[in-house]
Write a protein that holds these residues in place. Structure first.
Motif, PDB file in Angstrom:
ATOM      1  N   VAL A  77     -13.920   5.983 -24.273  1.00  0.00           N
ATOM      2  CA  VAL A  77     -14.920   7.060 -24.272  1.00  0.00           C
ATOM      3  C   VAL A  77     -15.808   6.893 -23.039  1.00  0.00           C
ATOM      4  O   VAL A  77     -16.451   5.868 -22.859  1.00  0.00           O
ATOM      5  N   ARG A  78     -15.821   7.918 -22.213  1.00  0.00           N
ATOM      6  CA  ARG A  78     -16.557   7.842 -20.949  1.00  0.00           C
ATOM      7  C   ARG A  78     -17.426   9.092 -20.786  1.00  0.00           C
ATOM      8  O   ARG A  78     -17.019  10.205 -21.123  1.00  0.00           O
ATOM      9  N   CYS A  79     -18.613   8.895 -20.250  1.00  0.00           N
ATOM     10  CA  CYS A  79     -19.537   9.999 -19.969  1.00  0.00           C
ATOM     11  C   CYS A  79     -19.307  10.484 -18.541  1.00  0.00           C
ATOM     12  O   CYS A  79     -19.288   9.679 -17.612  1.00  0.00           O
ATOM     13  N   PHE A  80     -19.163  11.789 -18.371  1.00  0.00           N
ATOM     14  CA  PHE A  80     -18.979  12.338 -17.036  1.00  0.00           C
ATOM     15  C   PHE A  80     -20.284  12.920 -16.483  1.00  0.00           C
ATOM     16  O   PHE A  80     -20.256  13.738 -15.564  1.00  0.00           O
ATOM     17  N   LYS A  81     -21.394  12.458 -17.054  1.00  0.00           N
ATOM     18  CA  LYS A  81     -22.709  12.800 -16.504  1.00  0.00           C
ATOM     19  C   LYS A  81     -23.307  11.576 -15.804  1.00  0.00           C
ATOM     20  O   LYS A  81     -23.685  11.631 -14.643  1.00  0.00           O
ATOM     21  N   CYS A  82     -23.348  10.452 -16.526  1.00  0.00           N
ATOM     22  CA  CYS A  82     -23.869   9.215 -15.924  1.00  0.00           C
ATOM     23  C   CYS A  82     -22.753   8.227 -15.618  1.00  0.00           C
ATOM     24  O   CYS A  82     -22.983   7.197 -15.010  1.00  0.00           O
ATOM     25  N   PHE A  83     -21.528   8.518 -16.091  1.00  0.00           N
ATOM     26  CA  PHE A  83     -20.326   7.703 -15.890  1.00  0.00           C
ATOM     27  C   PHE A  83     -20.413   6.328 -16.563  1.00  0.00           C
ATOM     28  O   PHE A  83     -19.759   5.382 -16.155  1.00  0.00           O
ATOM     29  N   GLY A  84     -21.238   6.258 -17.612  1.00  0.00           N
ATOM     30  CA  GLY A  84     -21.262   5.073 -18.453  1.00  0.00           C
ATOM     31  C   GLY A  84     -20.184   5.182 -19.523  1.00  0.00           C
ATOM     32  O   GLY A  84     -19.392   6.131 -19.546  1.00  0.00           O
ATOM     33  N   PHE A  85     -20.155   4.211 -20.420  1.00  0.00           N
ATOM     34  CA  PHE A  85     -19.123   4.173 -21.452  1.00  0.00           C
ATOM     35  C   PHE A  85     -19.730   4.330 -22.845  1.00  0.00           C
ATOM     36  O   PHE A  85     -20.945   4.237 -23.040  1.00  0.00           O
ATOM     37  N   ASN A  86     -18.841   4.583 -23.806  1.00  0.00           N
ATOM     38  CA  ASN A  86     -19.179   4.632 -25.231  1.00  0.00           C
ATOM     39  C   ASN A  86     -20.069   5.802 -25.625  1.00  0.00           C
ATOM     40  O   ASN A  86     -20.696   5.789 -26.683  1.00  0.00           O
ATOM     41  N   HIS A  87     -20.143   6.824 -24.810  1.00  0.00           N
ATOM     42  CA  HIS A  87     -20.800   8.067 -25.196  1.00  0.00           C
ATOM     43  C   HIS A  87     -20.258   9.180 -24.308  1.00  0.00           C
ATOM     44  O   HIS A  87     -19.618   8.924 -23.293  1.00  0.00           O
ATOM     45  N   MET A  88     -20.529  10.439 -24.700  1.00  0.00           N
ATOM     46  CA  MET A  88     -20.038  11.586 -23.944  1.00  0.00           C
ATOM     47  C   MET A  88     -21.196  12.314 -23.278  1.00  0.00           C
ATOM     48  O   MET A  88     -22.362  12.125 -23.632  1.00  0.00           O
ATOM     49  N   ALA A  89     -20.846  13.179 -22.320  1.00  0.00           N
ATOM     50  CA  ALA A  89     -21.862  13.873 -21.526  1.00  0.00           C
ATOM     51  C   ALA A  89     -22.793  14.722 -22.391  1.00  0.00           C
ATOM     52  O   ALA A  89     -23.991  14.811 -22.133  1.00  0.00           O
ATOM     53  N   LYS A  90     -22.247  15.331 -23.453  1.00  0.00           N
ATOM     54  CA  LYS A  90     -23.078  16.201 -24.294  1.00  0.00           C
ATOM     55  C   LYS A  90     -24.158  15.421 -25.037  1.00  0.00           C
ATOM     56  O   LYS A  90     -25.165  16.006 -25.460  1.00  0.00           O
ATOM     57  N   ASP A  91     -23.952  14.118 -25.207  1.00  0.00           N
ATOM     58  CA  ASP A  91     -24.936  13.281 -25.903  1.00  0.00           C
ATOM     59  C   ASP A  91     -25.742  12.412 -24.939  1.00  0.00           C
ATOM     60  O   ASP A  91     -26.571  11.620 -25.373  1.00  0.00           O
ATOM     61  N   CYS A  92     -25.476  12.551 -23.637  1.00  0.00           N
ATOM     62  CA  CYS A  92     -26.086  11.658 -22.654  1.00  0.00           C
ATOM     63  C   CYS A  92     -27.549  12.013 -22.393  1.00  0.00           C
ATOM     64  O   CYS A  92     -27.896  13.182 -22.180  1.00  0.00           O
ATOM     65  N   LYS A  93     -28.413  11.006 -22.409  1.00  0.00           N
ATOM     66  CA  LYS A  93     -29.833  11.188 -22.119  1.00  0.00           C
ATOM     67  C   LYS A  93     -30.207  10.630 -20.747  1.00  0.00           C
ATOM     68  O   LYS A  93     -31.384  10.602 -20.379  1.00  0.00           O
ATOM     69  N   ASN A  94     -29.204  10.178 -20.002  1.00  0.00           N
ATOM     70  CA  ASN A  94     -29.448   9.625 -18.668  1.00  0.00           C
ATOM     71  C   ASN A  94     -29.435  10.728 -17.620  1.00  0.00           C
ATOM     72  O   ASN A  94     -29.045  11.865 -17.889  1.00  0.00           O
ATOM     73  N   ASN A  95     -29.837  10.377 -16.408  1.00  0.00           N
ATOM     74  CA  ASN A  95     -29.807  11.329 -15.302  1.00  0.00           C
ATOM     75  C   ASN A  95     -28.376  11.492 -14.780  1.00  0.00           C
ATOM     76  O   ASN A  95     -27.509  10.665 -15.031  1.00  0.00           O
ATOM     77  N   ASN A  96     -28.154  12.580 -14.039  1.00  0.00           N
ATOM     78  CA  ASN A  96     -26.853  12.808 -13.420  1.00  0.00           C
ATOM     79  C   ASN A  96     -26.614  11.770 -12.326  1.00  0.00           C
ATOM     80  O   ASN A  96     -27.436  11.615 -11.411  1.00  0.00           O
ATOM     81  N   ILE A  97     -25.498  11.059 -12.442  1.00  0.00           N
ATOM     82  CA  ILE A  97     -25.156  10.020 -11.472  1.00  0.00           C
ATOM     83  C   ILE A  97     -23.859  10.407 -10.762  1.00  0.00           C
ATOM     84  O   ILE A  97     -22.918  10.895 -11.391  1.00  0.00           O
TER      85      ILE A  97
END
Length: 357
Positions: free
Chosen positions: A273-293
């Motif tokens: 599971v990868r976030c395509f907003k902050c490019f971290g792991f274990n969460h998705m972009a729709k749930d991401c609270k980080n800044n765009n990276i």
């Protein structure tokens, strides 16, 4: 003689007066027919060229899809087999390279969880105070802290795990829950199945069993389930299956899987599971609270990156947080990224693979 007006003054005799207009009309029709033939020929030529271009495009699209599938499967199958330097997962867990104790090992695991809220550090200290593996004659490969006060114990073998578990239950069961992790079924990806062979789940599963697992499909413990199907642009579908470890191993060893009138290629499938907003792991972009990276330069921006260098945000953060020696001069989507491999291997440790895999 009769005078006829026109662009050019002409004189006709009576005998040819009646035929002259007809000749002009016929000549005009011939000219128009010639133009129509030329245009028709041109249209036919363009149509043939269009058909050729369409075929070339279909071939390129098919090749592109196959290459994408190969790359995707290669990313999934990447293992930490670099012999020169230890990877991040090996650095954190203290594992060795060159095949001695990799992070993919099937060491039996115990999870110790406190019944009351407390830190993992406290749990770890109490375990060390009350349990002595040397007196039990039990080999322990590692002890690490986990979330919510939990501690994970990696034992040398199944016998050692039983000894450690019995001793912890005897000494600490009043304050802690001790359990073995529930391993998940392994998954398999089958690519290149013809869209015409797409059917209900039951019919597809029966086809896979009847055409590939004739000696195994009825055994005790057999499990096969369709998790997902993905339709491709080239009129093919990709199947994601969940299977028991033995079935998973059989299908992988076969390599090519027959389904109806199709033959697809089988790969081990592990979903990270990868976030395509902050490019971290274990969460998705729709749930991401980080800044765009930016995945390439690790800075905060969106759109095309003009940086001439690569810097992985995950490895950069790991270097800063854990003070470890790994390289971050790659982008966050690099399949050889140490942080990605660490996550991939941590997921694989929770999957019930056969010991010989």
């Amino acid at each position: 003689m009769k005078l006829i007006k026109g662009r050019i003054l002409k004189f006709y005799c009576k005998s040819c007066l009646e035929d002259e207009p007809k000749k002009e009309i016929i000549e005009e029709i011939k000219k128009l027919n010639t133009v129509v033939k030329k245009q028709t020929s041109r249209i036919e030529t363009l149509t043939e060229e269009l058909l050729m271009l369409t075929k070339k495009f279909d071939k390129l699209e098919e090749k592109s899809t196959k290459q994408s599938n190969v790359i995707e499967s290669a990313v999934i199958e990447i293992k930490s087999n670099v012999n020169t330097k230890p990877l991040y997962s090996q650095t954190v867990t203290g594992n060795k390279v060159n095949g001695k104790n990799t992070s993919n090992s099937k060491d039996p695991v115990l999870i110790v969880k406190p019944k009351e809220v407390q830190s993992s550090d406290k749990t770890k200290k109490e375990i060390k105070e009350k349990i002595d593996p040397s007196r039990l004659g039990a080999g322990v490969a590692g002890l690490r802290e986990a979330h919510r006060g939990q501690v994970v114990i990696r034992c040398g073998n199944e016998e050692a795990r039983e000894k450690i578990q019995n001793k912890i239950c005897e000494e600490m069961s009043g304050d802690y829950d001790i359990r073995k992790p529930n391993l998940k079924y392994p998954r398999i990806k089958i690519i290149g199945v013809n869209e015409e062979d797409d059917d209900t789940d039951d019919n597809l599963l029966n086809a896979i069993k009847d055409q590939n697992l004739t000696e195994h499909g009825s055994e005790e413990g057999f499990h096969l389930k369709i998790i997902k199907r993905i339709k491709k642009a080239n009129r093919e579908i990709t199947l994601i299956l969940e299977a028991d470890s033995k079935t998973h191993n059989i299908l992988l060893n076969k390599g090519k899987i027959f389904i109806g009138w199709s033959r697809g290629k089988a790969y081990d499938y592990v979903h990270v599971v990868r976030c395509f907003k902050c490019f971290g792991f274990n969460h998705m972009a729709k749930d991401c609270k980080n800044n765009n990276i930016c995945y390439k330069c690790s800075l905060e921006h969106t759109g095309e990156c003009k940086a001439r260098y690569n810097k992985c945000i995950n490895c950069s953060n790991a270097i800063e947080k854990y003070k470890i020696k790994i390289k971050d001069n790659h982008n966050a989507l690099d399949p050889k990224c140490p942080c990605y491999i660490r996550i991939l291997n941590s997921i694989k440790r929770k999957i019930d693979y056969l010991d010989d895999q």
